[in-house]
Scaffold this active site. Structure first.
Site, mmCIF file in Angstrom:
data_model
loop_
_atom_site.group_PDB
_atom_site.id
_atom_site.type_symbol
_atom_site.label_atom_id
_atom_site.label_comp_id
_atom_site.label_asym_id
_atom_site.label_seq_id
_atom_site.Cartn_x
_atom_site.Cartn_y
_atom_site.Cartn_z
ATOM 1 N N GLU A 88 -5.088 3.184 -6.784
ATOM 2 C CA GLU A 88 -5.276 4.236 -5.788
ATOM 3 C C GLU A 88 -6.609 4.980 -5.861
ATOM 4 O OE1 GLU A 88 -1.155 6.321 -5.001
ATOM 5 O OE2 GLU A 88 -1.385 5.842 -7.118
ATOM 6 N N ARG B 138 1.643 15.901 -5.129
ATOM 7 C CA ARG B 138 0.400 15.250 -5.564
ATOM 8 C C ARG B 138 -0.797 15.778 -4.781
ATOM 9 N NH1 ARG B 138 -1.593 10.966 -8.723
ATOM 10 N NH2 ARG B 138 0.462 10.601 -9.612
ATOM 11 N N ARG C 67 -1.134 4.629 -0.514
ATOM 12 C CA ARG C 67 -2.249 4.647 -1.478
ATOM 13 C C ARG C 67 -2.937 6.022 -1.580
ATOM 14 N NH1 ARG C 67 -6.250 -0.509 -1.252
ATOM 15 N NH2 ARG C 67 -6.444 -0.830 -3.471
ATOM 16 N N GLU D 283 7.350 1.109 -0.625
ATOM 17 C CA GLU D 283 7.895 1.757 -1.819
ATOM 18 C C GLU D 283 9.345 2.177 -1.566
ATOM 19 O OE1 GLU D 283 5.463 4.781 -3.640
ATOM 20 O OE2 GLU D 283 7.085 5.475 -4.904
ATOM 21 N N THR E 237 4.451 11.811 -11.017
ATOM 22 C CA THR E 237 4.647 13.231 -11.335
ATOM 23 C C THR E 237 6.132 13.524 -11.560
ATOM 24 O OG1 THR E 237 4.705 13.783 -8.991
ATOM 25 C CG2 THR E 237 2.580 13.974 -10.112
ATOM 26 N N PHE F 9 0.810 -1.226 0.000
ATOM 27 C CA PHE F 9 0.000 0.000 0.000
ATOM 28 C C PHE F 9 0.841 1.274 0.000
ATOM 29 C CE2 PHE F 9 -1.997 -3.349 2.670
ATOM 30 C CZ PHE F 9 -2.890 -3.810 1.711
#
Lengths: 483, 769
Positions: free
Chosen positions: B718, B306, B338, B228, B438, B224
């Site tokens: 997401e 974001r 997420r 990362e 992005t 989730f």
């Protein structure tokens, strides 16, 4: 009997269909090794996962088959909070046991076909919880399925496909490859349990006793006054898994069938101290709906399947879910040592933060709940962040008796989560006695709650919210009982 | 035919192997951490000599023992592997212990001697703002002239809202097993969303080239976003210990440890001022977004960015200024989760609309509808990208009907009029979510497809399977493109030696990027097979004219569209190609065209496309306990042409329920020292089986293909998370009913029963005054 000369012995259980003997004096395992740790140490039981090691996620769920009366009963439990020593005489089943060669069990098939697993880590635990349901309840309703899954967390799916899979699997009404073998398993377990000699499990660091009779238990407790008592181990196992303690001396009462009886006479219902909370819940639905309703939101089904009623009472936790309602019901305890019996109201038994009147040689043997005057109104409440598998922020057990003049004849307002131990709101009660049970009087009485309690702030909630909740629960009680 | 998750049968039978299940030699050691007890302190001195003598302990390492760089920050190098002179959060790793058993490690920990000097710490977002504790300079995005418009607008409102963090609560905690090879080689079995970065970090920490390090990831037990970058940490620690002891070492965080020391969703504080007309049209919005970064950068700048790019959500706002500020605090470094800032960004504008509706005494759905991005005009985002292929009106029209919104609004009003202590709330909210990293260069992916002479296919790609069904979709794409049965395709564990230099599986991009790469590789192989097919078909039937362009791959066979009776089996053609000495292995590489973003200008085309969704949620609260039920949720979500409906529905439902946790029950509580109080599921509450909507209608939008992606599908990981904002807005509506919708409810996020009951009291008291 001289316990000094007890010989060390071994435990016996079935893992799948295989009988396993563990002699702790020569094994790397300790009696307090958790069942989860044991299973994960084996090469072929990796399905059993550790998600939290405290019984709060269900990734480690396994099913026990055990003898109950004349039948084999299945129940799902959290293997992370079960001591290995306590599985003596049981059959342990994991998802590795469900399939047959290449063929999946109907539950596994349904889980696949509903896409009920995403990351898959929680899936074996869910599958076993559904298996527990499958073998026990042939036509489950939606709420039964939810109850069966109340101890399992999934972070991926949002549960809907798992509920659907459970529903789909249960059309087979519990029939599967285990059905035909139950007789044989019953015989094997009966043979294991035919030995009634105390099992004494000893390692360098641990002494662990498994008695089979009350008299043996009382003698053991007398000789080992500092021994910890283990029942369902849902509480004390956390000292091993979370606090990393070694528990050197334990007496495990879980083998004592004589402490697991439930009976009643005209006035009283008796629950053996070793009854699981789930057994109590099922038995009390008609007689004590207020106890039933609080037990229905107590922990989760796997926790209730193993945790005992006396464990919840004896640990005297300030947020015990059973204590407020038991006190409101005027329940009492039967307590024994080798010299005899005594009886005490639960209200008098709890004397402080995790403190009771139990002396070191005593055992709680029965819980006695009197049937209520037909005018007594009883309600229980639990406020928690989440409905299932949560610990109360504030809980309450209330008893109200209104006389024929419409006045409050007697009232008991017992709260948990508001003080160091479960306590009555005595000043609030007093302010309502002999008054009309109307909103104005109740709202006036609410003001006394701050004199009765000064709650604390902790990880669950702030003091301000607790105070407010305590007041609101009384208002809610009034609203639900208004005339 | 329904295609099930490729690992489903393994999942249900316990055969799916997670890292902690890997069978290893009895030489294995377990790695443990010694961590900081202080949120901020100087390390004055330490002595490990006694501890190192502990029986069963093979190594205790400090930063002095690191062979390479003491660094594991993924973008900015501000995260030491082991603390040197100071510690900056509770739980920061200071020493590593390799031991045979946990008991031995605990024994060793007791013998470690260390002295700290405690320093003042910033433990809350507000403290950080007050003390100007910023990680980097602020960012800005603006469209129109916000100041001017706010002066000219008829009505204004302003306020602030605090948004809590969220613990990932992946079922499988952070874990990595490192096995040393010969020379400087190290193989890491890592639970990471980013094997390539894990490889890079291990290489840096060990001071060796990347080609010495192989990272393999079979599957994650949930991630989730939490793996990362932060899966790198345990990998770095395990690698250092394995390198030092020359033995396999596994580091697996226990649940409480994981919750205490790893980063979470960024808590935000949003300050807002908005201007609107009497019709409810929002004319100007001025926002300041403060993100609680924790002690280090990690992904904070991208998360903040974001959030800023989703601060207008699905609404056209002609004048909008969005300032983003990253606040440094003495907490674990917050990270991807997420939605990646999107959810926090959207809460601001959704709250504004909720307030506008109440002020104007209108239904909030009406105000939302009025402000939606237009199809032909009113379609430019604050960062200058045009909203194309807008599905908002399709969604709105269908969902208002299917959810019976208007009728239920009346039912809710009636219920509330009749009940004093129980209130219901209803809300409909949209989601528009930008798809692409992005950071433009990350939008690339690779695949390696091997054909074997028996016709079986081994598929390698750069994406990681974490439950989302990525491998299943990749398997489907390869099978569809080759025209063969899905069983002929196996997806390999993700491995840095098969497909190098990959991007993380994040930003919902897994299928879009890797799916294209797989297709490109398959196309290369098909071209080679077609060449052989032309030759072999001609041999079978002389005199016919076979050309490569006509060759079709279908139903496990190869044939010419001109002469479809004449077929060669797939396996035969592959074998024939081998005999013809054609390469049966191909790589595919894909990069998303056209995405860019200029950070100084705050303008660009950061997204390849937008995903849309809409939800209607109805809740019921108990005014006296604050406890709530979600009575019903209706969701319509845009997944383009779904590659796998069951898997996509699973993503939508799972994301919504996870979002429900974020807005209702998942609350992080800290003491004043910066200790996390709820560090286990005992007190940290994610939704359980009885917390999901009692009626849960989830549908995918039909007839809305995405023109430019693999098989016209859309990313789905997401976006649906933010559909749960409808539940938060419904709770606001229910609480607001206590004050007959005349008063503004004071409800923070998450709206736990504690805050709901306090907010209800506040309104009841105000009513009495």
């Amino acid at each position: 009997m001289n316990h000094e000369i007890l010989k060390t012995s071994e435990i016996r259980f079935l893992l799948g269909e295989q009988e396993v003997n563990i002699d702790f004096s020569v094994s790397n395992y300790k009696p307090t090794t958790t069942l989860l740790q044991y299973l994960r140490s084996l090469p072929d039981r990796k399905s059993v996962k550790e998600g939290c090691a405290e019984g709060d996620c269900g990734a480690c769920t396994v099913v026990f088959a055990e003898i109950k009366g004349n039948a084999l009963k299945y129940k799902a439990v959290n293997s992370c909070i079960v001591f290995l020593a306590s599985v003596h005489g049981k059959q342990i089943l994991t998802v590795e046991d469900l399939g047959k060669g290449k063929h999946l069990h109907p539950i596994q098939e349904a889980m696949v076909e509903e896409d009920a697993g995403q990351c898959g880590f929680c899936t074996p635990g869910f599958t076993m919880s559904i298996f527990g349901l499958y073998k026990n309840n042939n036509e489950p309703e939606k709420s039964d399925i939810e109850t069966a899954l109340s101890g399992n967390l999934c972070r991926c799916t949002g549960y809907r496909p798992i509920l659907d899979a459970a529903e789909r699997a249960c059309i087979y009404k519990g029939m599967d490859k285990f059905t035909g073998k139950e007789h044989q398993i019953f015989q094997q377990l009966t043979e294991i349990k035919s030995n009634k000699e105390i099992l004494f499990l000893k390692t360098e660091q641990n002494q662990y006793y498994l008695p089979f009779s009350l008299s043996d238990l009382l003698h053991l407790k007398k000789e080992n006054p500092h021994a910890l008592l283990a029942g369902g181990t849902s509480d004390i196992a956390l000292r091993v898994t979370k606090k990393k303690e070694n528990l050197p001396l334990i007496i495990d009462i879980s083998q004592l069938d004589e402490l697991k009886t439930i009976s009643k006479n005209d006035n009283i219902m008796f629950f053996g101290a070793g009854c699981s909370l789930e057994d109590v819940r099922i038995a009390c639905e008609k007689e004590f709906p207020s106890l039933f309703s609080i037990l229905s939101v107590f922990g989760s089904l796997p926790v209730r399947n193993n945790a005992t009623i006396s464990g919840n009472i004896g640990s005297a936790s300030p947020i015990s879910d059973t204590l407020p309602v038991l006190m409101a019901l005027d329940a009492s305890l039967e307590i024994q040592n080798i010299h005899g019996k005594r009886e005490q109201k639960i209200e008098d038994f709890i004397v402080g933060y995790r403190k009771t009147t139990l002396s070191s040689d005593e055992i709680i043997t029965r819980i006695k709940i009197p049937f209520q005057d037909k005018n007594n109104i009883l309600k229980s409440y639990k406020v928690s962040k989440r409905r299932d598998l949560d610990i109360s922020t504030v809980n309450a057990g209330f008893m109200l008796n209104i006389n024929n003049r419409g006045l409050v004849e007697s009232i008991k307002l017992v709260y948990g989560g508001m003080a160091a131990f479960t306590k009555r709101a005595t000043q609030t009660e007093k302010s309502l006695l002999n008054k009309e049970w109307c909103r104005e009087n109740v709202e006036n009485a609410l003001k006394n709650i701050q004199n009765d309690f000064s709650p604390i702030s902790d990880a669950r909630a702030g003091a301000e919210a607790r105070q407010l909740l305590a007041e609101n629960l009384l208002l809610k009680f009034w609203n639900e009982t208004r005339i | 035919m329904k295609i099930f998750h490729e690992s489903a049968a393994y999942h249900v039978s316990g055969k799916a192997v997670y890292i902690d299940d890997i069978q290893v030699s009895d030489q294995i050691l377990n790695g443990y951490l010694y961590t900081s007890p202080y949120a901020h302190a100087k390390i004055l001195k330490f002595d490990l000599s006694e501890a190192r003598k502990t029986n069963g302990v093979s190594a205790i390492l400090s930063y002095r023992d690191l062979p390479g760089e003491n660094q594991m920050g993924p973008i900015v190098h501000d995260e030491p592997v082991l603390a040197e002179k100071s510690v900056e959060f509770i739980g920061q790793a200071i020493f590593l212990i390799a031991a045979q058993t946990e008991e031995a490690a605990l024994e060793a920990k007791k013998k470690i001697s260390i002295e700290f000097e405690e320093l003042p710490a910033v433990t809350t977002l507000k403290q950080g703002i007050e003390q100007n504790s910023f990680l980097q300079a602020q960012r800005k995005i603006e469209i129109g002239n916000t100041e001017k418009a706010l002066k000219e607008t008829k009505n204004t409102l302003s306020g602030e809202i605090e948004i809590g963090g969220q613990e990932h609560w992946y079922l499988e905690t952070q874990v990595c097993l490192c096995v040393p090879g010969e020379g400087m080689e190290m193989k890491a079995y890592a639970s990471t969303q980013n094997p390539a970065e894990t490889q890079a970090i291990i290489a840096e920490v060990l001071g060796v080239s990347k080609h010495q390090i192989e990272v393999e990831t079979r599957r994650l037990g949930g991630a989730f976003g939490g793996k990362e970058t932060q899966g790198n940490h345990v990998a770095a620690w395990a690698a250092v210990l394995a390198n030092h002891t020359k033995r396999p070492v596994k580091v697996r965080l226990q649940r409480d440890e994981d919750q205490k020391i790893t980063g979470k969703r960024h808590p935000f504080l949003i300050k807002y001022t908005a201007g609107y007309n009497d019709e409810g049209l929002i004319e100007a919005v001025d926002l300041e977004l403060f993100a609680n970064a924790g002690y280090a950068t990690d992904l904070t700048m991208a998360v903040l960015e974001r959030a800023m790019m989703h601060a207008e959500n699905a609404y056209f706002i002609p004048n909008m200024r969005i300032i983003g500020k990253p606040v440094k605090t003495n907490l674990p470094s917050n990270t991807a989760f997420r939605g990646f800032g999107g959810p926090q960004g959207m809460i601001g504008i959704e709250t504004i609309i909720d307030i506008v509706a109440r002020k104007l005494q209108k239904d909030s759905a009406e105000i939302r509808f009025k402000n939606l991005y237009g199809i032909h005009d009113k379609n430019i985002t604050p960062y200058g990208q045009k909203v194309e292929n807008n599905r908002l009106f399709m969604l709105y029209e269908q969902l208002v009907k299917s959810s019976e919104y208007q009728m239920r609004r009346k039912d809710v009003e009636r219920y509330n009029a009749q009940n004093e202590f129980s209130k219901r709330g209803l809300a409909m909210t949209p989601v528009k979510f930008g798809i692409s990293f992005t950071t433009a260069f990350l939008n690339q992916a690779g695949a390696l497809v091997n054909l074997y002479t028996d016709g079986s296919v081994l598929l390698n790609h750069g994406g990681v399977e974490m439950g989302q069904g990525l491998h299943t979709k990749m398997q489907q794409i390869a099978a569809l493109e080759f025209g063969i049965d899905i069983d002929l395709v196996k997806v390999n564990a993700t491995n840095t030696s098969k497909v190098p230099n990959t991007s993380p599986t994040a930003a919902s991009s897994g299928t879009d990027l890797n799916g294209m790469a797989v297709k490109i590789a398959v196309d290369k192989l098909k071209a080679r097979l077609a060449k052989v097919a032309v030759k072999k078909l001609a041999e079978l039937q002389q005199g016919l004219n076979f050309v490569e362009e006509d060759i079709v791959f279908e139903k496990n066979a190869v044939f010419s569209s001109k002469y479809s009776d004449l077929k060669i089996g797939f396996q035969q053609i592959v074998n024939a190609a081998w005999l013809e000495r054609e390469s049966l292995s191909a790589t595919g590489f894909y990069s998303t065209p056209g995405v860019h973003f200029d950070r100084t200008e705050g303008k660009g085309q950061p997204f390849f496309y937008f995903a849309f969704g809409m939800a209607v949620t109805e809740v019921e609260i108990d005014v006296l306990t604050g406890q709530h039920h979600v009575l019903r949720a209706d969701i319509l979500h845009d997944a383009g042409e779904s590659l796998n409906r069951s898997i996509d529905i699973g993503q939508v439902e799972g994301a919504y329920v996870q979002g429900l946790g974020w807005v209702t029950s998942e609350e992080m509580k800290y003491d004043t020292k910066g200790n996390l109080l709820n560090h286990s599921p005992d007190t940290y509450k994610i939704p359980g089986v009885r917390d999901i909507p009692q009626i849960f209608n989830v549908k995918l939008l039909e007839g809305a293909p995405n023109p430019t992606t693999i098989r016209k599908s859309k990313a789905v990981g997401e976006p649906p998370f933010m559909l749960a904002i409808s539940a938060y807005m419904a709770l606001r509506d229910a609480v607001s009913a206590v004050g007959n919708h005349k008063l503004e409810p004071d409800l923070q996020l998450p709206a736990t029963n504690e805050w709901i009951v306090l907010a209800c009291r506040k309104l009841r008291n105000m009513l009495m005054c």
